[in-house]
Design a protein around this motif. Structure first.
Motif, PDB file in Angstrom:
ATOM      1  N   UNK A 200       0.836  -1.205   0.000  1.00 50.08           N
ATOM      2  CA  UNK A 200       0.000   0.000   0.000  1.00 50.08           C
ATOM      3  C   UNK A 200       0.867   1.250   0.000  1.00 50.08           C
ATOM      4  N   UNK A 201       1.937   1.230   0.778  1.00 49.34           N
ATOM      5  CA  UNK A 201       2.826   2.390   0.847  1.00 49.34           C
ATOM      6  C   UNK A 201       3.480   2.668  -0.502  1.00 49.34           C
ATOM      7  N   UNK A 202       3.930   1.620  -1.188  1.00 49.60           N
ATOM      8  CA  UNK A 202       4.654   1.781  -2.443  1.00 49.60           C
ATOM      9  C   UNK A 202       3.739   1.845  -3.664  1.00 49.60           C
ATOM     10  N   UNK A 203       2.468   1.451  -3.489  1.00 50.31           N
ATOM     11  CA  UNK A 203       1.590   1.360  -4.645  1.00 50.31           C
ATOM     12  C   UNK A 203       1.980   0.238  -5.586  1.00 50.31           C
ATOM     13  N   UNK A 204       2.533  -0.842  -5.023  1.00 54.45           N
ATOM     14  CA  UNK A 204       2.973  -1.990  -5.819  1.00 54.45           C
ATOM     15  C   UNK A 204       2.183  -3.222  -5.405  1.00 54.45           C
ATOM     16  N   UNK A 205       2.056  -4.190  -6.298  1.00 53.71           N
ATOM     17  CA  UNK A 205       1.322  -5.409  -5.986  1.00 53.71           C
ATOM     18  C   UNK A 205       2.169  -6.339  -5.125  1.00 53.71           C
ATOM     19  N   UNK A 206       1.487  -7.228  -4.421  1.00 53.75           N
ATOM     20  CA  UNK A 206       2.189  -8.232  -3.619  1.00 53.75           C
ATOM     21  C   UNK A 206       3.053  -9.114  -4.510  1.00 53.75           C
ATOM     22  N   UNK A 207       2.570  -9.428  -5.699  1.00 56.06           N
ATOM     23  CA  UNK A 207       3.340 -10.273  -6.600  1.00 56.06           C
ATOM     24  C   UNK A 207       4.659  -9.617  -6.987  1.00 56.06           C
ATOM     25  N   UNK A 208       4.636  -8.309  -7.193  1.00 55.03           N
ATOM     26  CA  UNK A 208       5.877  -7.595  -7.512  1.00 55.03           C
ATOM     27  C   UNK A 208       6.874  -7.677  -6.361  1.00 55.03           C
ATOM     28  N   UNK A 209       6.408  -7.416  -5.153  1.00 51.79           N
ATOM     29  CA  UNK A 209       7.317  -7.399  -4.012  1.00 51.79           C
ATOM     30  C   UNK A 209       7.753  -8.799  -3.607  1.00 51.79           C
ATOM     31  N   UNK A 210       6.962  -9.808  -3.950  1.00 54.21           N
ATOM     32  CA  UNK A 210       7.308 -11.184  -3.599  1.00 54.21           C
ATOM     33  C   UNK A 210       8.169 -11.863  -4.662  1.00 54.21           C
ATOM     34  N   UNK A 211       8.285 -11.259  -5.843  1.00 55.12           N
ATOM     35  CA  UNK A 211       8.958 -11.904  -6.970  1.00 55.12           C
ATOM     36  C   UNK A 211      10.387 -12.367  -6.683  1.00 55.12           C
ATOM     37  N   UNK A 212      11.214 -11.619  -5.936  1.00 52.98           N
ATOM     38  CA  UNK A 212      12.597 -12.063  -5.721  1.00 52.98           C
ATOM     39  C   UNK A 212      12.726 -13.259  -4.782  1.00 52.98           C
ATOM     40  N   UNK A 213      11.636 -13.687  -4.147  1.00 50.86           N
ATOM     41  CA  UNK A 213      11.718 -14.679  -3.084  1.00 50.86           C
ATOM     42  C   UNK A 213      11.233 -16.054  -3.533  1.00 50.86           C
ATOM     43  N   UNK A 214      11.893 -17.073  -3.003  1.00 52.83           N
ATOM     44  CA  UNK A 214      11.422 -18.444  -3.230  1.00 52.83           C
ATOM     45  C   UNK A 214      10.195 -18.735  -2.385  1.00 52.83           C
ATOM     46  N   UNK A 215      10.146 -18.176  -1.182  1.00 50.88           N
ATOM     47  CA  UNK A 215       9.027 -18.423  -0.281  1.00 50.88           C
ATOM     48  C   UNK A 215       8.693 -17.137   0.463  1.00 50.88           C
ATOM     49  N   UNK A 216       7.413 -17.024   0.828  1.00 50.60           N
ATOM     50  CA  UNK A 216       6.921 -15.816   1.495  1.00 50.60           C
ATOM     51  C   UNK A 216       5.974 -16.225   2.611  1.00 50.60           C
ATOM     52  N   UNK A 217       6.139 -15.609   3.777  1.00 49.37           N
ATOM     53  CA  UNK A 217       5.195 -15.765   4.882  1.00 49.37           C
ATOM     54  C   UNK A 217       4.385 -14.487   4.992  1.00 49.37           C
ATOM     55  N   UNK A 218       3.067 -14.596   4.889  1.00 48.52           N
ATOM     56  CA  UNK A 218       2.167 -13.445   4.990  1.00 48.52           C
ATOM     57  C   UNK A 218       1.291 -13.621   6.221  1.00 48.52           C
ATOM     58  N   UNK A 219       1.306 -12.635   7.120  1.00 47.88           N
ATOM     59  CA  UNK A 219       0.483 -12.700   8.331  1.00 47.88           C
ATOM     60  C   UNK A 219      -0.879 -12.056   8.071  1.00 47.88           C
ATOM     61  N   UNK A 220      -1.930 -12.708   8.540  1.00 49.99           N
ATOM     62  CA  UNK A 220      -3.284 -12.192   8.386  1.00 49.99           C
ATOM     63  C   UNK A 220      -3.796 -11.510   9.647  1.00 49.99           C
ATOM     64  N   UNK A 221      -3.114 -11.725  10.776  1.00 52.62           N
ATOM     65  CA  UNK A 221      -3.641 -11.293  12.070  1.00 52.62           C
ATOM     66  C   UNK A 221      -2.985 -10.026  12.601  1.00 52.62           C
ATOM     67  N   UNK A 222      -2.286  -9.296  11.736  1.00 55.76           N
ATOM     68  CA  UNK A 222      -1.733  -8.002  12.142  1.00 55.76           C
ATOM     69  C   UNK A 222      -2.608  -6.911  11.522  1.00 55.76           C
ATOM     70  N   UNK A 223      -2.058  -6.096  10.648  1.00 50.80           N
ATOM     71  CA  UNK A 223      -2.832  -4.991  10.107  1.00 50.80           C
ATOM     72  C   UNK A 223      -4.071  -5.415   9.342  1.00 50.80           C
ATOM     73  N   UNK A 224      -4.078  -6.623   8.809  1.00 54.95           N
ATOM     74  CA  UNK A 224      -5.229  -7.081   8.043  1.00 54.95           C
ATOM     75  C   UNK A 224      -6.416  -7.412   8.932  1.00 54.95           C
ATOM     76  N   UNK A 225      -6.187  -7.622  10.223  1.00 54.57           N
ATOM     77  CA  UNK A 225      -7.290  -7.687  11.176  1.00 54.57           C
ATOM     78  C   UNK A 225      -7.937  -9.032  11.400  1.00 54.57           C
ATOM     79  N   UNK A 226      -7.414 -10.119  10.816  1.00 56.00           N
ATOM     80  CA  UNK A 226      -7.971 -11.443  11.106  1.00 56.00           C
ATOM     81  C   UNK A 226      -7.538 -11.869  12.510  1.00 56.00           C
ATOM     82  N   UNK A 227      -8.300 -12.729  13.170  1.00 49.55           N
ATOM     83  CA  UNK A 227      -7.943 -13.113  14.534  1.00 49.55           C
ATOM     84  C   UNK A 227      -6.778 -14.082  14.624  1.00 49.55           C
ATOM     85  N   UNK A 228      -6.559 -14.885  13.584  1.00 50.41           N
ATOM     86  CA  UNK A 228      -5.566 -15.961  13.634  1.00 50.41           C
ATOM     87  C   UNK A 228      -5.027 -16.220  12.236  1.00 50.41           C
ATOM     88  N   UNK A 229      -3.746 -16.565  12.146  1.00 52.02           N
ATOM     89  CA  UNK A 229      -3.259 -17.222  10.949  1.00 52.02           C
ATOM     90  C   UNK A 229      -2.278 -16.479  10.069  1.00 52.02           C
TER      91      UNK A 229
END
Length: 363
Positions: A200-229
């Motif tokens: 959101x800060x950069x105005x870039x897609x997740x796919x763009x920022x994740x492209x250099x990585x073999x694996x990515x961990x994305x948290x749902x229970x921080x700013x996104x507001x889900x209770x778990x996971x």
């Protein structure tokens, strides 16, 4: 709006219609992990189709994993209970016992996950000194890779983080670090707990920022507001290994689609609104910086975090004063981390600034 999102997304839901009007409502600024599920999220959870995830039969989990894999541009993904578990399984799926990974010395995997990768997996961590913005230099990667010598572990992985204490890591710098790792045959893992804040800060897609990585961990229970996971994504064979390890550490879940539905709701409704958290953090930082006995590094406020350093003589009294008014601050010294999130409004920010002003009035 970051790339890939549309202007027709529903407005962000709140926990109650009159939440802004409640002058005595608790304001918790310790972390974005404290958010409560919104009414709409609870409804989505109640409606969730579920099955046994260990058998691969939970429709909501399958949908969440497919969504995140697509967002990240990866072949597959796996839903897990926490970011710590996601990073643990990610590192152990890349590395064997006796091998090592390179990592920034302030990154969560190294500093705040009880070194489970070493304790449970026998994988050594080799910390690299980060700069003031949480970044590393490619030269550090080159220097950190161990020689082919029986006296040294085999360096197998570079582990990065974005954001780092709210600071966005520049895509160009990430690409250079990943390229340095590739020169030595290393894989690259991202602890992207707050990756969507960076998007959101950069105005870039997740796919763009994740492209250099073999694996990515994305948290749902921080700013996104889900209770778990969290969701771990990567190549299909990598996720198969991670799924086996998830079972080994007791992470297999059954009808967890109720929780996955909250994650799906968060990804569909709570991404664009992260910009509100960023604006509120800036608003709060500027308001607090006006007080002579409080130091705030305004240049470091890039997303939803700020670090506030009261005068040492004021520390305990200020926290107690705020607590009496229903405003919860963490107890780190000498700097207090302050985090804005789904349950903090612009009106709440004004209330916090006003309460600090009351404390310093007449001092």
């Amino acid at each position: 709006m970051y790339a890939g999102m549309t202007a027709t997304r529903p407005a962000p839901d709140r926990n109650s219609a009159d939440r802004n009007a409640a002058s005595n409502r608790r304001i918790d600024l310790r972390s974005d992990t404290v958010t409560q599920p919104t009414a709409a999220m609870r409804e989505a959870m109640a409606r969730a189709d579920v099955g046994d995830d260990v058998y691969g039969e939970d429709p909501s989990i399958i949908a969440l994993e497919a969504k995140v894999a697509g967002m990240m541009g990866k072949e597959a993904a796996m839903y897990v209970s926490s970011g710590t578990q996601s990073n643990l399984l990610g590192v152990l799926s890349h590395c064997q016992r006796g091998e090592e990974y390179l990592i920034g010395d302030v990154y969560h995997v190294y500093k705040s996950e009880a070194l489970g990768t070493s304790v449970l997996g026998g994988v050594a961590s080799y910390p690299l000194k980060t700069d003031a913005g949480g970044g590393l230099d490619p030269a550090q990667v080159h220097a950190g890779v161990k020689p082919d010598d029986p006296h040294s572990p085999i360096t197998r992985l570079l582990c990065l983080e974005n954001t780092v204490s709210g600071r966005v890591q520049a895509p160009e710098r990430i690409a250079a670090l990943a390229a340095a790792a590739r020169e030595h045959g290393l894989n690259v893992h991202l602890d992207g707990a707050r990756l969507m804040n960076a998007c959101v800060k950069l105005g870039r897609s997740a796919q763009e920022l994740a492209a250099p990585f073999d694996s990515v961990s994305l948290c749902l229970s921080k700013g996104l507001g889900a209770p778990v996971g969290s969701v771990l994504s990567g190549p299909a064979d990598f996720i198969r290994r991670a799924r086996r390890l998830r079972k080994m550490v007791g992470g297999g879940m059954r009808q967890a689609g109720i929780l996955a539905a909250a994650g799906l709701h968060a990804l569909e409704h709570h991404v664009e609104r992260l910009a509100e958290d960023h604006a509120n953090a800036r608003r709060l930082a500027e308001g607090l910086a006006a007080f002579e006995r409080i130091t705030v590094d305004l240049d470091a406020v890039e997303t939803n975090m700020l670090f506030v350093q009261p005068h040492p003589d004021d520390f305990d009294a200020l926290r107690a004063h705020m607590a009496e008014r229903g405003i919860v601050l963490s107890g780190q010294r000498p700097r207090i981390r302050v985090v804005t999130h789904l349950d903090v409004t612009a009106e709440d920010v004004d209330r916090v600034i006003e309460a600090v002003g009351e404390f310093y009035k007449g001092r």
